[in-house]
Structures are given as structure tokens and as C-alpha cells.
Scaffold this motif. Structure first.
Motif, PDB file in Angstrom:
ATOM      1  N   GLY A  93       0.824  -1.199   0.000  1.00 16.41           N
ATOM      2  CA  GLY A  93       0.000   0.000   0.000  1.00 16.41           C
ATOM      3  C   GLY A  93       0.858   1.249   0.000  1.00 16.41           C
ATOM      4  N   GLY A  94       0.220   2.360   0.340  1.00 16.75           N
ATOM      5  CA  GLY A  94       0.910   3.634   0.390  1.00 16.75           C
ATOM      6  C   GLY A  94       1.547   3.872   1.745  1.00 16.75           C
ATOM      7  N   ALA A  95       2.093   5.084   1.897  1.00 14.89           N
ATOM      8  CA  ALA A  95       2.793   5.408   3.145  1.00 14.89           C
ATOM      9  C   ALA A  95       2.717   6.902   3.419  1.00 14.89           C
ATOM     10  CB  ALA A  95       4.257   4.973   3.052  1.00 14.89           C
ATOM     11  N   LEU A  96       2.696   7.225   4.705  1.00 14.90           N
ATOM     12  CA  LEU A  96       2.884   8.604   5.137  1.00 14.90           C
ATOM     13  C   LEU A  96       4.369   8.815   5.370  1.00 14.90           C
ATOM     14  CD1 LEU A  96       0.146   9.375   7.836  1.00 14.90           C
ATOM     15  CD2 LEU A  96       0.172  10.029   5.432  1.00 14.90           C
ATOM     16  N   LEU A  97       4.888   9.893   4.824  1.00 11.21           N
ATOM     17  CA  LEU A  97       6.285  10.277   5.026  1.00 11.21           C
ATOM     18  C   LEU A  97       6.303  11.437   6.007  1.00 11.21           C
ATOM     19  CD1 LEU A  97       9.233   9.823   3.947  1.00 11.21           C
ATOM     20  CD2 LEU A  97       8.760  11.692   2.339  1.00 11.21           C
ATOM     21  N   LEU A 123      -3.346  15.459  12.407  1.00  8.33           N
ATOM     22  CA  LEU A 123      -2.956  15.834  11.043  1.00  8.33           C
ATOM     23  C   LEU A 123      -2.527  14.600  10.252  1.00  8.33           C
ATOM     24  CD1 LEU A 123      -2.364  17.850   8.803  1.00  8.33           C
ATOM     25  CD2 LEU A 123      -0.191  18.375   9.949  1.00  8.33           C
ATOM     26  N   LEU A 124      -1.764  13.716  10.894  1.00 10.13           N
ATOM     27  CA  LEU A 124      -1.340  12.492  10.219  1.00 10.13           C
ATOM     28  C   LEU A 124      -2.538  11.624   9.842  1.00 10.13           C
ATOM     29  CD1 LEU A 124       1.743  11.661  12.463  1.00 10.13           C
ATOM     30  CD2 LEU A 124       1.810  12.502  10.104  1.00 10.13           C
ATOM     31  N   PRO A 177       0.433  18.433   1.202  1.00  6.69           N
ATOM     32  CA  PRO A 177      -0.067  19.730   1.666  1.00  6.69           C
ATOM     33  C   PRO A 177       0.715  20.894   1.056  1.00  6.69           C
ATOM     34  CG  PRO A 177       0.377  18.243   3.519  1.00  6.69           C
ATOM     35  CD  PRO A 177       0.987  17.627   2.297  1.00  6.69           C
ATOM     36  N   ARG A 178      -0.012  21.996   0.842  1.00  9.06           N
ATOM     37  CA  ARG A 178       0.638  23.237   0.467  1.00  9.06           C
ATOM     38  C   ARG A 178       0.626  24.145   1.699  1.00  9.06           C
ATOM     39  NH1 ARG A 178       0.521  25.089  -4.999  1.00  9.06           N
ATOM     40  NH2 ARG A 178      -1.632  24.379  -5.150  1.00  9.06           N
ATOM     41  N   VAL A 179       1.807  24.650   2.044  1.00 10.02           N
ATOM     42  CA  VAL A 179       1.964  25.474   3.241  1.00 10.02           C
ATOM     43  C   VAL A 179       2.659  26.769   2.838  1.00 10.02           C
ATOM     44  CG1 VAL A 179       2.892  25.578   5.583  1.00 10.02           C
ATOM     45  CG2 VAL A 179       2.191  23.367   4.632  1.00 10.02           C
ATOM     46  N   ASP A 180       1.997  27.888   3.072  1.00 10.93           N
ATOM     47  CA  ASP A 180       2.565  29.193   2.710  1.00 10.93           C
ATOM     48  C   ASP A 180       3.050  29.220   1.260  1.00 10.93           C
ATOM     49  OD1 ASP A 180       2.079  30.205   5.275  1.00 10.93           O
ATOM     50  OD2 ASP A 180       4.009  29.489   6.016  1.00 10.93           O
ATOM     51  N   GLY A 181       2.280  28.604   0.383  1.00 12.52           N
ATOM     52  CA  GLY A 181       2.601  28.632  -1.037  1.00 12.52           C
ATOM     53  C   GLY A 181       3.583  27.581  -1.508  1.00 12.52           C
ATOM     54  N   HIS A 182       4.109  26.760  -0.584  1.00 11.88           N
ATOM     55  CA  HIS A 182       5.102  25.733  -0.939  1.00 11.88           C
ATOM     56  C   HIS A 182       4.565  24.351  -0.601  1.00 11.88           C
ATOM     57  CE1 HIS A 182       8.095  28.882  -1.529  1.00 11.88           C
ATOM     58  NE2 HIS A 182       7.683  29.417  -0.382  1.00 11.88           N
ATOM     59  N   LEU A 183       4.895  23.375  -1.419  1.00 12.99           N
ATOM     60  CA  LEU A 183       4.495  21.999  -1.133  1.00 12.99           C
ATOM     61  C   LEU A 183       5.351  21.440  -0.007  1.00 12.99           C
ATOM     62  CD1 LEU A 183       3.917  20.584  -4.721  1.00 12.99           C
ATOM     63  CD2 LEU A 183       2.233  21.465  -3.091  1.00 12.99           C
ATOM     64  N   CYS A 212       5.985  15.816   4.734  1.00 13.52           N
ATOM     65  CA  CYS A 212       4.855  15.425   5.582  1.00 13.52           C
ATOM     66  C   CYS A 212       3.687  15.248   4.619  1.00 13.52           C
ATOM     67  CB  CYS A 212       4.552  16.475   6.650  1.00 13.52           C
ATOM     68  SG  CYS A 212       3.179  15.972   7.728  1.00 13.52           S
ATOM     69  N   ALA A 213       3.668  14.101   3.979  1.00 13.25           N
ATOM     70  CA  ALA A 213       2.728  13.869   2.885  1.00 13.25           C
ATOM     71  C   ALA A 213       2.434  12.378   2.761  1.00 13.25           C
ATOM     72  CB  ALA A 213       3.317  14.391   1.574  1.00 13.25           C
ATOM     73  N   ARG A 214       1.367  12.094   2.023  1.00 11.77           N
ATOM     74  CA  ARG A 214       1.006  10.696   1.752  1.00 11.77           C
ATOM     75  C   ARG A 214       1.460  10.350   0.333  1.00 11.77           C
ATOM     76  NH1 ARG A 214      -5.062  10.148   1.652  1.00 11.77           N
ATOM     77  NH2 ARG A 214      -4.893  10.526  -0.591  1.00 11.77           N
ATOM     78  N   TYR A 215       2.136   9.210   0.218  1.00 12.81           N
ATOM     79  CA  TYR A 215       2.606   8.730  -1.084  1.00 12.81           C
ATOM     80  C   TYR A 215       1.958   7.380  -1.377  1.00 12.81           C
ATOM     81  CZ  TYR A 215       5.892  12.543  -0.978  1.00 12.81           C
ATOM     82  OH  TYR A 215       6.435  13.802  -0.941  1.00 12.81           O
ATOM     83  N   GLY A 216       1.370   7.276  -2.561  1.00 13.38           N
ATOM     84  CA  GLY A 216       0.713   6.036  -2.956  1.00 13.38           C
ATOM     85  C   GLY A 216       1.720   4.967  -3.348  1.00 13.38           C
ATOM     86  N   PRO A 217       1.251   3.727  -3.519  1.00 12.19           N
ATOM     87  CA  PRO A 217       2.152   2.641  -3.914  1.00 12.19           C
ATOM     88  C   PRO A 217       2.863   2.925  -5.233  1.00 12.19           C
ATOM     89  CG  PRO A 217      -0.134   1.839  -3.711  1.00 12.19           C
ATOM     90  CD  PRO A 217      -0.125   3.279  -3.300  1.00 12.19           C
TER      91      PRO A 217
END
Length: 195
Positions: A86-90, A102-103, A117-123, A127-132
Motif C-alpha cells: 500500500g501507500g505510506a505517510l512520510l 494531522l497524520l 499539503p501546500r503550506v505558505d505557497g510551498h508543497l 509530511c505527505a502521503r505517497y501512494g504505492p
């Protein structure tokens, strides 16, 4: 639905800070233990890519300290070897304000398997979810000589999670990191030798 794995990054170079971020202490625990505990509370299985300070099963990317794309690729290989497809949270260890809420939100958010997530205009790539598909693509990119994590988004479908969405579960400071001595002071972290 396959469970979502957790990948904790603790092996960064800490150039601007000058000390190992994972070993810094906040509220009585190291950042590695703090982040590992939070990630493991919402993800299974959970691995650390770094020096092993979190208490989670750990591994190193090759070569060590070659960046988050290499770390994501190495963790993807290790997860597949453990039977996780499956996917994973980094999560990077230098984001001590990221809470379980948040996680959990990122883990369960509908949409594309990869969500950043986009934070203050930056990706916020670490701290993101990545699919398989992204975990497999990360390995292919590294083999092809690519080193920048943002290039992964060029080859996988992904959603951008805007602040209006993630702010329903996290405050505006959720993604503040510890990159400099001033950042450490902001969190009340005492750097070694400066006590």
C-alpha cells in the motif's frame, strides 16, 4: 483497504543546525522518539530511515544521507519486502508540531493516492502521503540518477492539499520545522553546548 505504512526520516545532514536533529529533546523525549511515536500511532507498519534513534525498525538509504527521495525509495523497497504493497505517510523528524490528528487526516483523505499539503505557497513534501505507485516511481527515479523529491510529483498523479482543508485539523504552525538555532529556540529546544 490496505493499511498505510509510516516512514520517518531521521537521516538528514542538519547543515544549518549543526547537530543531529533526531537527537534533540523536546518535552522530555527526542524528536526521533516523539515523531516515531506519533507516526506509529496512525500507521502500520512504520519504519525509520536513519540511524535508529526512534525505536522503530530502521534502515539506511544508499548512499547514506542522499536525500528524502532516496530515503523514500529505500523505505518502499523495505516495505514491499515485508509484504506491504500500500501507500505510506512520510514524516521528517524536524517537524515536531505535526500531531496525530494531522497524520490521520492525511492518511484517510480521499482522492489521489499521493496527497501533498501546500503550506505558505510551498508543497510540504516531507509530511505527505505517497501512494504505492509513488513508492515504486521513487525507486525508478533514484536508479535513473534523480535526487530531488519534488521530481516525483512530475511522474505520479497527486492531490495538493490546500491550507483551507488541512487547517480543519491543525493550526497554522503545524508545519514549522527545526532547521536553525533560531527554530530550536522557538520550540524551547536547547542545543548541545548552549545550555
Amino acid at each position: 483497504m490496505a493499511p498505510t505504512a509510516g516512514i520517518l526520516l531521521t537521516g538528514g545532514r542538519s547543515r544549518r543546525l549543526g547537530v543531529d536533529k533526531a537527537s534533540l529533546v523536546l518535552d522530555g523525549e527526542t524528536l526521533a522518539v516523539r515523531s516515531g511515536r506519533r507516526l506509529a500511532a496512525v500507521c502500520t507498519p512504520t519504519l525509520e530511515v536513519g540511524d535508529g534513534g526512534s525505536g522503530l525498525p530502521s534502515l539506511r538509504e544508499s548512499p547514506p544521507r542522499s536525500g528524502p527521495l532516496s530515503a523514500l525509495a529505500a523505505a518502499g523497497v523495505a516495505l514491499r519486502q515485508r509484504g506491504h504493497h500500500g501507500g505510506a505517510l512520510l514524516l521528517a523528524v524536524d517537524l515536531p508540531a505535526v500531531e496525530e490528528e494531522l497524520l490521520t487526516f492525511l492518511r484517510d483523505r480521499p482522492g489521489a493516492p499521493t496527497a501533498v499539503p501546500r503550506v505558505d505557497g510551498h508543497l510540504q513534501l516531507v509530511c505527505a502521503r505517497y501512494g504505492p505507485d509513488a513508492l515504486l516511481a521513487a525507486e525508478s527515479l533514484v536508479v535513473g540518477g534523480v535526487r530531488a523529491l519534488h521530481e516525483l510529483l512530475d511522474v505520479v498523479d497527486h492531490d495538493v492539499v490546500e491550507e483551507a482543508e488541512w487547517a480543519t485539523v491543525a493550526g497554522p504552525d503545524a508545519f514549522l520545522d527545526v532547521d536553525t538555532p533560531a527554530d530550536a529556540r522557538r520550540f524551547g529546544i536547547t542545543l548541545p553546548g548552549l545550555a
